[in-house]
Scaffold this motif. Structure first.
Motif, PDB file in Angstrom:
ATOM      1  N   ASP A  80      14.371 -42.387  -3.014  1.00 43.17           N
ATOM      2  CA  ASP A  80      14.498 -43.428  -3.893  1.00 43.17           C
ATOM      3  C   ASP A  80      12.789 -43.970  -3.814  1.00 43.17           C
ATOM      4  O   ASP A  80      12.359 -44.335  -2.959  1.00 43.17           O
ATOM      5  CB  ASP A  80      15.148 -44.515  -3.573  1.00 43.17           C
ATOM      6  N   ASP A  82       9.978 -46.600  -5.847  1.00 42.11           N
ATOM      7  CA  ASP A  82       9.689 -47.573  -6.725  1.00 42.11           C
ATOM      8  C   ASP A  82       8.253 -47.467  -7.117  1.00 42.11           C
ATOM      9  O   ASP A  82       7.415 -47.469  -6.238  1.00 42.11           O
ATOM     10  CB  ASP A  82      10.042 -48.823  -6.109  1.00 42.11           C
ATOM     11  N   LYS A 103      12.581 -47.655 -10.573  1.00 42.83           N
ATOM     12  CA  LYS A 103      13.113 -47.066  -9.497  1.00 42.83           C
ATOM     13  C   LYS A 103      13.592 -45.789  -9.771  1.00 42.83           C
ATOM     14  O   LYS A 103      14.488 -45.447 -10.575  1.00 42.83           O
ATOM     15  CB  LYS A 103      14.098 -48.135  -8.802  1.00 42.83           C
ATOM     16  N   LEU A 129      17.196 -44.938 -11.621  1.00 42.08           N
ATOM     17  CA  LEU A 129      18.174 -46.025 -11.238  1.00 42.08           C
ATOM     18  C   LEU A 129      18.098 -47.327 -11.540  1.00 42.08           C
ATOM     19  O   LEU A 129      19.145 -47.978 -11.909  1.00 42.08           O
ATOM     20  CB  LEU A 129      17.960 -45.983  -9.808  1.00 42.08           C
ATOM     21  N   ASP A 130      16.608 -47.811 -11.992  1.00 45.57           N
ATOM     22  CA  ASP A 130      16.472 -49.279 -12.415  1.00 45.57           C
ATOM     23  C   ASP A 130      15.245 -49.261 -13.141  1.00 45.57           C
ATOM     24  O   ASP A 130      14.171 -48.258 -12.776  1.00 45.57           O
ATOM     25  CB  ASP A 130      16.576 -50.140 -11.191  1.00 45.57           C
ATOM     26  N   TYR A 131      15.324 -50.060 -13.942  1.00 46.60           N
ATOM     27  CA  TYR A 131      14.009 -50.458 -14.832  1.00 46.60           C
ATOM     28  C   TYR A 131      13.892 -51.781 -14.790  1.00 46.60           C
ATOM     29  O   TYR A 131      14.671 -52.343 -15.615  1.00 46.60           O
ATOM     30  CB  TYR A 131      13.897 -49.555 -16.241  1.00 46.60           C
ATOM     31  N   LYS A 132      12.862 -52.393 -14.579  1.00 46.98           N
ATOM     32  CA  LYS A 132      12.498 -53.939 -14.648  1.00 46.98           C
ATOM     33  C   LYS A 132      11.422 -54.141 -15.309  1.00 46.98           C
ATOM     34  O   LYS A 132      10.053 -53.575 -15.109  1.00 46.98           O
ATOM     35  CB  LYS A 132      12.435 -54.293 -13.023  1.00 46.98           C
TER      36      LYS A 132
END
Length: 136
Positions: A80, A82, A103, A129-132
């Motif tokens: 993983d 970031d 991520k 997995l994630d987008y901020k």
């Protein structure tokens, strides 16, 4: 087992440290180009990130790589990662960027018998997995 993870973590910290400066002879015909580990890593994840940014903002904007924020190893032989990026807010205005963090899960291929013993049964793939959005 913990010793293996510490060695692997140490390798990745060493490999992705931005202060590294390794110069090697190139067989390529490109003159004056210098690529770092992050450049190579960026080329691998670029298509996945490019598609996600286009979906996130509704159009194809320019973006640039900032830095790797964190890397963690998973038991199924995946990582993983970031990544912090800057995306241009408008294509025609002066350079004005917004900061985003993505991520990714990077799963290298498990073609080796040694890797299959580590609960590894996947091919090479990259998934988001994630987008901020860090800046408004």
């Amino acid at each position: 087992m913990a010793k293996r993870y510490l060695i692997l973590l140490g390798f990745f910290l060493f490999a992705f440290t931005p202060i590294q400066a390794v110069k090697a002879e190139s067989v390529s015909k490109v003159e004056g180009w210098y690529g770092t580990t992050e450049d190579i890593f960026g080329d691998i994840v670029f298509p996945t990130l490019d598609k996600k940014i286009e979906k996130e903002y509704g159009r194809n904007l320019s973006w640039q790589w900032q830095r790797i924020v964190d890397i963690s190893y998973n038991e199924n032989h995946s990582y993983d990662v970031d990544i912090q990026i800057q995306v241009s807010s408008e294509r025609n205005e002066p350079l004005d960027y917004v900061d985003d963090q993505v991520k990714l899960r990077i799963s290298p291929s498990c073609d080796s018998e040694k890797l299959k013993q580590l609960k590894c049964n996947h091919g090479f793939k990259i998934e988001i997995l994630d987008y901020k959005h860090l800046s408004q």
